[in-house]
Write a protein that holds these residues in place. Sequence first.
Motif, PDB file in Angstrom:
ATOM      1  N   GLN A   1     -12.337   4.153  -8.748  1.00  0.00           N
ATOM      2  CA  GLN A   1     -12.590   5.113  -9.703  1.00  0.00           C
ATOM      3  C   GLN A   1     -11.890   6.259  -9.362  1.00  0.00           C
ATOM      4  OE1 GLN A   1     -16.851   5.766  -9.452  1.00  0.00           O
ATOM      5  NE2 GLN A   1     -17.431   3.566  -9.352  1.00  0.00           N
ATOM      6  N   ASN A   2     -11.687   7.062 -10.193  1.00  0.00           N
ATOM      7  CA  ASN A   2     -11.004   8.435 -10.060  1.00  0.00           C
ATOM      8  C   ASN A   2     -12.277   9.569  -9.991  1.00  0.00           C
ATOM      9  OD1 ASN A   2      -9.442  10.691  -9.828  1.00  0.00           O
ATOM     10  ND2 ASN A   2      -8.802  10.572 -12.019  1.00  0.00           N
TER      11      ASN A   2
ATOM     12  N   LEU B   1     -16.337   9.124  -4.894  1.00  0.00           N
ATOM     13  CA  LEU B   1     -16.613   8.122  -4.282  1.00  0.00           C
ATOM     14  C   LEU B   1     -15.548   7.062  -4.260  1.00  0.00           C
ATOM     15  CD1 LEU B   1     -18.635   6.000  -3.013  1.00  0.00           C
ATOM     16  CD2 LEU B   1     -19.137   5.271  -5.257  1.00  0.00           C
ATOM     17  N   GLY B   2     -14.785   7.089  -5.207  1.00  0.00           N
ATOM     18  CA  GLY B   2     -13.469   6.129  -5.100  1.00  0.00           C
ATOM     19  C   GLY B   2     -12.292   6.560  -4.255  1.00  0.00           C
ATOM     20  N   ARG B   3     -12.321   7.822  -4.399  1.00  0.00           N
ATOM     21  CA  ARG B   3     -11.073   8.281  -3.425  1.00  0.00           C
ATOM     22  C   ARG B   3     -11.417   8.220  -1.832  1.00  0.00           C
ATOM     23  NH1 ARG B   3     -10.731  11.589  -7.932  1.00  0.00           N
ATOM     24  NH2 ARG B   3     -12.418  13.007  -7.290  1.00  0.00           N
ATOM     25  N   ASP B   4     -13.040   8.346  -1.704  1.00  0.00           N
ATOM     26  CA  ASP B   4     -13.505   8.146  -0.293  1.00  0.00           C
ATOM     27  C   ASP B   4     -13.274   6.688   0.216  1.00  0.00           C
ATOM     28  OD1 ASP B   4     -14.211  10.972  -0.102  1.00  0.00           O
ATOM     29  OD2 ASP B   4     -16.271  10.276  -0.378  1.00  0.00           O
ATOM     30  N   LEU B   5     -13.500   5.699  -0.787  1.00  0.00           N
ATOM     31  CA  LEU B   5     -13.403   4.474  -0.404  1.00  0.00           C
ATOM     32  C   LEU B   5     -11.725   4.126  -0.065  1.00  0.00           C
ATOM     33  CD1 LEU B   5     -16.041   2.760  -2.632  1.00  0.00           C
ATOM     34  CD2 LEU B   5     -16.182   2.867  -0.243  1.00  0.00           C
ATOM     35  N   GLU B   6     -11.007   4.609  -0.806  1.00  0.00           N
ATOM     36  CA  GLU B   6      -9.740   4.494  -0.686  1.00  0.00           C
ATOM     37  C   GLU B   6      -9.221   4.782   0.768  1.00  0.00           C
ATOM     38  OE1 GLU B   6      -5.228   6.178  -2.136  1.00  0.00           O
ATOM     39  OE2 GLU B   6      -7.117   6.155  -3.504  1.00  0.00           O
ATOM     40  N   ALA B   7      -9.454   6.026   0.937  1.00  0.00           N
ATOM     41  CA  ALA B   7      -9.206   6.603   2.278  1.00  0.00           C
ATOM     42  C   ALA B   7      -9.693   5.650   3.524  1.00  0.00           C
ATOM     43  CB  ALA B   7      -9.502   7.977   2.273  1.00  0.00           C
TER      44      ALA B   7
ATOM     45  N   TRP C   1       0.308  -1.690   1.051  1.00  0.00           N
ATOM     46  CA  TRP C   1      -0.054  -1.512  -0.075  1.00  0.00           C
ATOM     47  C   TRP C   1       1.155  -1.780  -1.302  1.00  0.00           C
ATOM     48  CZ3 TRP C   1      -5.108  -0.999  -0.989  1.00  0.00           C
ATOM     49  CH2 TRP C   1      -6.016  -0.854   0.134  1.00  0.00           C
ATOM     50  N   VAL C   2       0.873  -2.912  -1.946  1.00  0.00           N
ATOM     51  CA  VAL C   2       1.724  -2.936  -3.239  1.00  0.00           C
ATOM     52  C   VAL C   2       1.533  -2.266  -4.245  1.00  0.00           C
ATOM     53  CG1 VAL C   2       2.597  -5.195  -1.850  1.00  0.00           C
ATOM     54  CG2 VAL C   2       0.666  -5.554  -3.555  1.00  0.00           C
ATOM     55  N   VAL C   3       0.009  -2.133  -4.517  1.00  0.00           N
ATOM     56  CA  VAL C   3      -0.350  -1.624  -6.084  1.00  0.00           C
ATOM     57  C   VAL C   3      -1.837  -0.726  -5.659  1.00  0.00           C
ATOM     58  CG1 VAL C   3      -1.620  -3.439  -6.573  1.00  0.00           C
ATOM     59  CG2 VAL C   3      -0.768  -1.846  -8.259  1.00  0.00           C
ATOM     60  N   LEU C   4      -1.741   0.440  -6.240  1.00  0.00           N
ATOM     61  CA  LEU C   4      -2.839   1.275  -6.074  1.00  0.00           C
ATOM     62  C   LEU C   4      -3.209   1.967  -7.263  1.00  0.00           C
ATOM     63  CD1 LEU C   4      -5.196   2.316  -4.053  1.00  0.00           C
ATOM     64  CD2 LEU C   4      -3.386   4.000  -3.183  1.00  0.00           C
ATOM     65  N   GLU C   5      -4.243   1.560  -8.004  1.00  0.00           N
ATOM     66  CA  GLU C   5      -4.279   2.134  -9.229  1.00  0.00           C
ATOM     67  C   GLU C   5      -5.792   2.623  -9.335  1.00  0.00           C
ATOM     68  OE1 GLU C   5      -2.355   2.285 -12.226  1.00  0.00           O
ATOM     69  OE2 GLU C   5      -0.841   1.331 -10.673  1.00  0.00           O
TER      70      GLU C   5
END
Length: 127
Positions: free
Chosen positions: A70-71, A74-80, A95-99
């Motif tokens: 999610q943009n 929460l989404g950015r936190d989980l990504e990090a 990482w081959v894809v990150l959308e």
Amino acid sequence: MSSTLKKENMPPMSTIASTVKIHERVTEGYEKGEKQYVFQIGPTSYDRGESDAAVAHHYLKPKRLGALFQNTDLGRDLEAIIRKYFESNDPQAKWVVLESFDVEQTEFYPELAKIMQAKPDVLFISI
């Protein structure tokens, strides 16, 4: 937030949908003994991100990572959190894809096409 809770003599609660910022704010002062209780309703963002990454790492042993987050905070936190886990525990995994997607979004074809083309071994999804 802390002053309101203190004034009203209310215990702080940390929800399952909290971002790292909210969790840190709710638990602020706990370690210093300024708060006696913090009620955790569900797993924190840290718990969720690290456990998802650890399970995938242990059982699937992926070398090609993919994500659809999610943009949102929460989404950015989980990504990090997931990114940090793999950097520390398996630096060979790439990482081959990150959308990302907006929460109002209803069409996901462009993101899914990129994911399918990249062929990750595992796909982390934040909803």
